[in-house]
Design a protein around this motif. Structure first.
Motif, short mmCIF file in Angstrom:
data_model
loop_
_atom_site.label_atom_id
_atom_site.label_comp_id
_atom_site.label_asym_id
_atom_site.label_seq_id
_atom_site.Cartn_x
_atom_site.Cartn_y
_atom_site.Cartn_z
N PHE A 79 0.86 -1.18 0.00
CA PHE A 79 0.00 0.00 0.00
C PHE A 79 0.89 1.22 0.00
O PHE A 79 1.90 1.27 0.72
N TRP A 80 0.54 2.19 -0.79
CA TRP A 80 1.20 3.49 -0.73
C TRP A 80 0.31 4.40 0.11
O TRP A 80 -0.84 4.66 -0.25
N TRP A 81 0.85 4.86 1.24
CA TRP A 81 0.14 5.79 2.10
C TRP A 81 0.42 7.20 1.62
O TRP A 81 1.58 7.60 1.48
N ILE A 82 -0.64 7.95 1.37
CA ILE A 82 -0.53 9.35 0.98
C ILE A 82 -0.60 10.18 2.25
O ILE A 82 -1.58 10.10 3.00
N GLN A 83 0.45 10.97 2.50
CA GLN A 83 0.52 11.74 3.73
C GLN A 83 1.05 13.14 3.42
O GLN A 83 1.54 13.40 2.33
N SER A 84 0.96 13.99 4.41
CA SER A 84 1.53 15.35 4.32
C SER A 84 1.12 16.08 3.04
O SER A 84 1.93 16.69 2.36
N GLY A 112 4.88 -1.20 -10.29
CA GLY A 112 4.31 -2.53 -10.05
C GLY A 112 4.33 -2.91 -8.58
O GLY A 112 5.06 -2.31 -7.78
N GLY A 113 3.51 -3.89 -8.21
CA GLY A 113 3.49 -4.39 -6.85
C GLY A 113 2.71 -3.55 -5.86
O GLY A 113 2.66 -3.87 -4.68
N VAL A 114 2.10 -2.46 -6.33
CA VAL A 114 1.30 -1.60 -5.46
C VAL A 114 -0.14 -2.11 -5.50
O VAL A 114 -0.74 -2.18 -6.56
N CYS A 115 -0.67 -2.45 -4.32
CA CYS A 115 -2.01 -3.03 -4.28
C CYS A 115 -3.09 -2.00 -3.95
O CYS A 115 -4.27 -2.31 -4.05
N GLY A 116 -2.69 -0.78 -3.58
CA GLY A 116 -3.69 0.24 -3.29
C GLY A 116 -3.08 1.46 -2.65
O GLY A 116 -1.88 1.50 -2.35
N PHE A 117 -3.93 2.43 -2.43
CA PHE A 117 -3.54 3.69 -1.81
C PHE A 117 -4.37 3.88 -0.55
O PHE A 117 -5.56 3.55 -0.54
N ARG A 118 -3.75 4.43 0.46
CA ARG A 118 -4.46 4.74 1.71
C ARG A 118 -4.04 6.12 2.16
O ARG A 118 -2.96 6.60 1.85
#
Length: 149
Positions: A79-84, A112-118
């Motif tokens: 998961f890629w966490w979107i912050q700041s 690749g390999g990213v299953c979602g964003f949070r």
């Protein structure tokens, strides 16, 4: 002209300033110059933890966001966490967050390999919630807890 790119170390001062402005605006918190400056620079030294994206107007940073990584064994992906997330007040409502989010999605697809964003958002930040929902994000069924070591 608006451009979006992955941040580089010379962007650290602007990113730290944006973080200070965002903390003050959203949570009425004052972030110490030396701590936030060091924290921002540390991410550039540890790309295994994440990266920043900046949006520029005529080569001047006007906004940014940070991506950090969370491994999911359930999904065998990251998961890629979107912050700041921050955009200068004069540039809000012009689609700059959308443009950064689109760039992050493009980067994730290329890597690749990213299953979602949070991301997390203050419950009272109705404007941000509307933006996120408009972009197809939805409220997750989780509460967030935190502790200290």
């Amino acid at each position: 002209m608006i451009t979006i790119r992955q941040a580089v170390l010379p962007d650290a001062a602007a990113i730290a300033r944006f973080n200070q402005e965002m903390a003050l605006e959203t949570e009425r918190k004052h972030l110490e110059d030396d701590i936030i400056g060091s924290g921002v620079r540390s991410l550039f030294e540890r790309p295994d933890l994440g990266f920043y994206v900046v949006v520029e107007d005529d080569s001047e940073p006007v906004g940014c966001l940070m991506i950090t990584y969370e491994w999911s064994d359930w999904r065998n992906g990251v998961f890629w966490w979107i912050q700041s997330v921050y955009v200068l007040p004069d540039f809000r409502g012009k689609g700059l967050y959308r443009a950064m989010y689109d760039e992050v999605k493009r980067m994730a697809a290329a890597r690749g390999g990213v299953c979602g964003f949070r991301l997390y958002v203050e419950r009272e930040n109705s404007r941000a919630i509307q933006v996120y929902e408009h972009l197809g994000m939805h409220e997750a069924p989780y509460l967030m807890y935190e502790g200290t070591p």
